[in-house]
Design a protein around this motif. Structure first.
Motif, short mmCIF file in Angstrom:
data_model
loop_
_atom_site.label_atom_id
_atom_site.label_comp_id
_atom_site.label_asym_id
_atom_site.label_seq_id
_atom_site.Cartn_x
_atom_site.Cartn_y
_atom_site.Cartn_z
N ILE A 170 0.83 -1.21 0.00
CA ILE A 170 0.00 0.00 0.00
C ILE A 170 0.87 1.26 0.00
O ILE A 170 0.64 2.19 -0.77
CB ILE A 170 -0.97 -0.01 1.20
N ALA A 171 1.90 1.26 0.84
CA ALA A 171 2.78 2.43 0.91
C ALA A 171 3.48 2.67 -0.42
O ALA A 171 3.60 3.81 -0.88
CB ALA A 171 3.81 2.24 2.02
N GLN A 172 3.94 1.60 -1.05
CA GLN A 172 4.64 1.77 -2.32
C GLN A 172 3.73 2.30 -3.41
O GLN A 172 4.13 3.16 -4.20
CB GLN A 172 5.31 0.47 -2.73
N VAL A 173 2.51 1.80 -3.46
CA VAL A 173 1.57 2.29 -4.47
C VAL A 173 1.22 3.75 -4.22
O VAL A 173 1.16 4.55 -5.15
CB VAL A 173 0.30 1.41 -4.53
N LEU A 174 1.04 4.12 -2.96
CA LEU A 174 0.74 5.52 -2.65
C LEU A 174 1.90 6.44 -3.03
O LEU A 174 1.69 7.52 -3.59
CB LEU A 174 0.40 5.67 -1.17
N VAL A 175 3.13 6.01 -2.75
CA VAL A 175 4.29 6.85 -3.06
C VAL A 175 4.50 6.95 -4.57
O VAL A 175 4.78 8.04 -5.08
CB VAL A 175 5.56 6.32 -2.34
N ILE A 176 4.36 5.85 -5.29
CA ILE A 176 4.55 5.91 -6.74
C ILE A 176 3.46 6.76 -7.39
O ILE A 176 3.71 7.49 -8.35
CB ILE A 176 4.63 4.50 -7.37
N THR A 177 2.25 6.71 -6.83
CA THR A 177 1.16 7.56 -7.32
C THR A 177 1.48 9.02 -7.07
O THR A 177 1.27 9.88 -7.93
CB THR A 177 -0.17 7.18 -6.65
N ILE B 167 4.56 10.41 -6.55
CA ILE B 167 5.74 10.87 -7.28
C ILE B 167 5.41 11.14 -8.75
O ILE B 167 5.76 12.18 -9.30
CB ILE B 167 6.89 9.85 -7.16
N TYR B 168 4.75 10.19 -9.39
CA TYR B 168 4.52 10.29 -10.83
C TYR B 168 3.15 10.84 -11.18
O TYR B 168 2.87 11.05 -12.37
CB TYR B 168 4.71 8.93 -11.50
N GLN B 169 2.28 11.03 -10.20
CA GLN B 169 0.92 11.51 -10.44
C GLN B 169 0.21 10.62 -11.48
O GLN B 169 -0.52 11.11 -12.33
CB GLN B 169 0.94 12.97 -10.90
N GLN B 170 0.47 9.32 -11.37
CA GLN B 170 -0.15 8.34 -12.26
C GLN B 170 -1.10 7.50 -11.42
O GLN B 170 -0.69 6.56 -10.75
CB GLN B 170 0.91 7.45 -12.91
#
Length: 163
Positions: A118-125, A127-130
């Protein structure tokens, strides 16, 4: 256990966590899910939590992320922030879950594994606004359950031998 022995064991846990991080980065899992890993270092986090306590899980995790990223030349890269966020949230969740005695090491591990995803998906979202990356979250959480159980099994075996 003497203080020197405890310190030596703790240093060994940190070193093994860094090594497991590198081993895990070399293993390619043939799944169409980007960024999925087994979570081998979670074994050492669980051992640190159950053998040394709450502070140890944070320390082992942060040392692992810092040194593994530094040694791989990826310090402050996107992968560093993903790993750091995953380690911090999973350590918080595992520490809270261990505090409540209704969770075994298996439940603690699965919750930590899910929190890491969950943390990784939130951070990647962030950072990249994807926002399409959030569509992978149910799959990643579903994959976190068996991997969390397997890592807990290994950690339980080590803890049994340490005691």
């Amino acid at each position: 256990m003497k203080p020197v022995q405890k310190m030596t064991l703790f240093a060994l846990l940190c070193a093994l966590a860094i090594i497991f991080h590198f081993i895990e980065s070399m293993v390619v899992i043939p799944l169409p899910i980007p960024g999925f890993r087994l979570g081998l270092a979670n074994i050492l986090s669980l051992i640190a939590l159950y053998y040394f306590g709450v502070q140890a899980i944070f320390t082992v995790g942060i040392i692992r992320v810092l040194f593994a990223s530094l040694l791989s030349g990826m310090l402050f890269a996107t992968s560093f922030w993903l790993s750091l966020a995953g380690v911090l949230l999973s350590a918080m969740v595992m520490s809270a879950a261990k505090h409540f005695s209704c969770f075994s090491i298996y439940g603690v591990s699965v919750l930590g594994s899910c929190a890491h995803s969950i943390a990784q998906v939130l951070v990647i979202t962030w950072i990249y606004q994807q926002f399409f990356m959030q569509a992978l979250l149910p799959i990643l959480v579903a994959l976190s359950i068996p991997t969390g159980l397997i890592m807990a099994m290994f950690a339980q075996q080590v803890l049994n031998r340490l005691n």
